[in-house]
Design an enzyme around this catalytic site. Structure first.
Site, PDB file in Angstrom:
ATOM      1  CB  VAL A 105     -24.911   0.152  -1.701  1.00 21.71           C
ATOM      2  CG1 VAL A 105     -23.762   1.191  -2.233  1.00 21.71           C
ATOM      3  CG2 VAL A 105     -24.780  -1.154  -2.780  1.00 21.71           C
ATOM      4  N   GLY A 106     -26.372   1.542   0.598  1.00 20.43           N
ATOM      5  CA  GLY A 106     -26.616   2.912   1.171  1.00 20.43           C
ATOM      6  C   GLY A 106     -26.358   2.669   2.662  1.00 20.43           C
ATOM      7  N   GLY A 116     -30.581   0.595   1.657  1.00 22.31           N
ATOM      8  CA  GLY A 116     -30.594  -0.815   1.206  1.00 22.31           C
ATOM      9  C   GLY A 116     -28.962  -1.414   1.505  1.00 22.31           C
ATOM     10  N   GLY A 133     -31.823   6.296   0.940  1.00 19.51           N
ATOM     11  CA  GLY A 133     -31.873   4.835   0.697  1.00 19.51           C
ATOM     12  C   GLY A 133     -30.761   3.861   1.440  1.00 19.51           C
ATOM     13  CE  LYS A 163     -30.282  -4.326 -14.051  1.00 22.45           C
ATOM     14  NZ  LYS A 163     -29.124  -3.950 -13.175  1.00 22.45           N
TER      15      LYS A 163
END
Length: 316
Positions: A155-156, A153, A151, A71
């Site tokens: 993807v959501g 965003g 959410g 990450k």
């Protein structure tokens, strides 16, 4: 410390703390997105990078990928985006191919193009559609007629839109109330009330830490499956969900579509159609995990951990 390597730099151009955490390369080079986020302390960004890198190792292992987890986190407010991204690219390049990055919270494909000016170890496509495809494959396994998406965003919003197109009852929420008008056919719920919604499946698609000993008693759903990373505050919360009879699909299983698609297309030269078939297999993996958990009387988290551990046991 269980991570193989952690590098922390004050960006020479940006002056911001830049962190790269590599959790494991036991199965192959590490993968993990680049997150740009403001934290109360930069040390909180370090902890986030460590958690997310470890989760990516589990994600790759369960998905059958020959990769480990890493990450990148940039902790702070960005004033010169190009400077920050060039600093990120330089630090990623120091890993010499042992780690590659890609889009994450606060970054997108255009940012990856800038990072690519400093390193070739970067995934440059948009992984969100494939992530959403994997989420839908998981939702078909847990089943349901009503869904609450937390959410909106990339993807959501994609998941909510596909569920609406399929004719399901969909509740949505986001901290940005302006997104309400994007989904006129969905039922809008205030962010603070969404956990109390009476639906079949809760779909966490925002930041992590949603499921805690304080929030689990509020749940009125029978299952939880969504792409948000690190949904549990601690592994013990999986036991609380199990005791309440709520099926929790491990987030690192549900959210693997993006990394599966990227590795198949970018690294292995697979066609988009072939990569999508591989993404759809997330449903089969989740079904196997739920079956194992039910057969052994344990939680899906324990069953998923056992599947991941078996990958490391079998490695050459």
């Amino acid at each position: 410390m269980e991570h193989e390597r952690i590098a922390i730099r004050r960006g020479p151009r940006s002056g911001l703390p830049i962190i790269v955490a590599v959790h494991s390369t036991a199965l192959g080079p590490a993968l993990g997105g680049c997150r740009i986020k403001e934290y109360a302390r930069w040390e909180d960004g370090l902890a986030d990078a460590q958690r997310l890198a470890a989760a990516m190792t589990a994600k790759c292992a369960v998905a059958g990928l020959d990769h480990g987890g890493g990450k990148t986190v940039v902790a702070g407010v960005v004033s010169d985006r190009t400077a920050v991204l060039h600093d990120v690219g330089d630090l990623v390049e120091e890993f010499g191919g042992a780690y590659s990055t890609g889009p994450d919270v606060g970054t997108g494909p255009a940012d990856m193009d800038v990072i690519a000016e400093r390193t070739r170890h970067v995934f440059r496509g948009d992984s969100s559609p494939a992530t959403a495809t994997g989420v839908l494959a998981a939702l078909r396994v847990v089943g349901g007629e009503s869904y609450a998406v937390i959410g909106l965003g990339h993807v959501g919003a994609d998941v909510a839109g596909r569920l609406l197109e399929a004719g399901y009852r969909v509740l949505v929420t986001d901290v940005d109330a302006g997104k309400r008008e994007l989904f006129p056919d969905a039922e809008w719920v205030a962010p603070g009330a969404i956990l109390d919604a009476e639906v079949d499946v809760l779909v966490p698609a925002a930041l992590g830490g949603l499921l805690t000993p304080a929030t689990v008693p509020r749940l009125r759903c029978r299952a939880i499956a969504g792409p948000a990373n690190n949904q549990l505050d601690t592994p013990a919360t999986a036991d609380l969900l199990h005791e309440r009879g709520v099926i929790w699909a491990p987030d690192h299983v549900v959210s693997a579509g993006g990394v599966v698609y990227a590795t198949e297309t970018d690294l292995h030269g697979a066609s988009p159609a072939a990569a999508t078939v591989r993404v759809e297999k997330i449903g089969e993996t989740l079904q196997a995990i739920l079956d194992r958990a039910a057969g052994e009387g344990t939680t899906p988290l324990v069953a998923a951990e056992a599947l991941a551990a078996a990958r490391f046991t079998r490695r050459p």
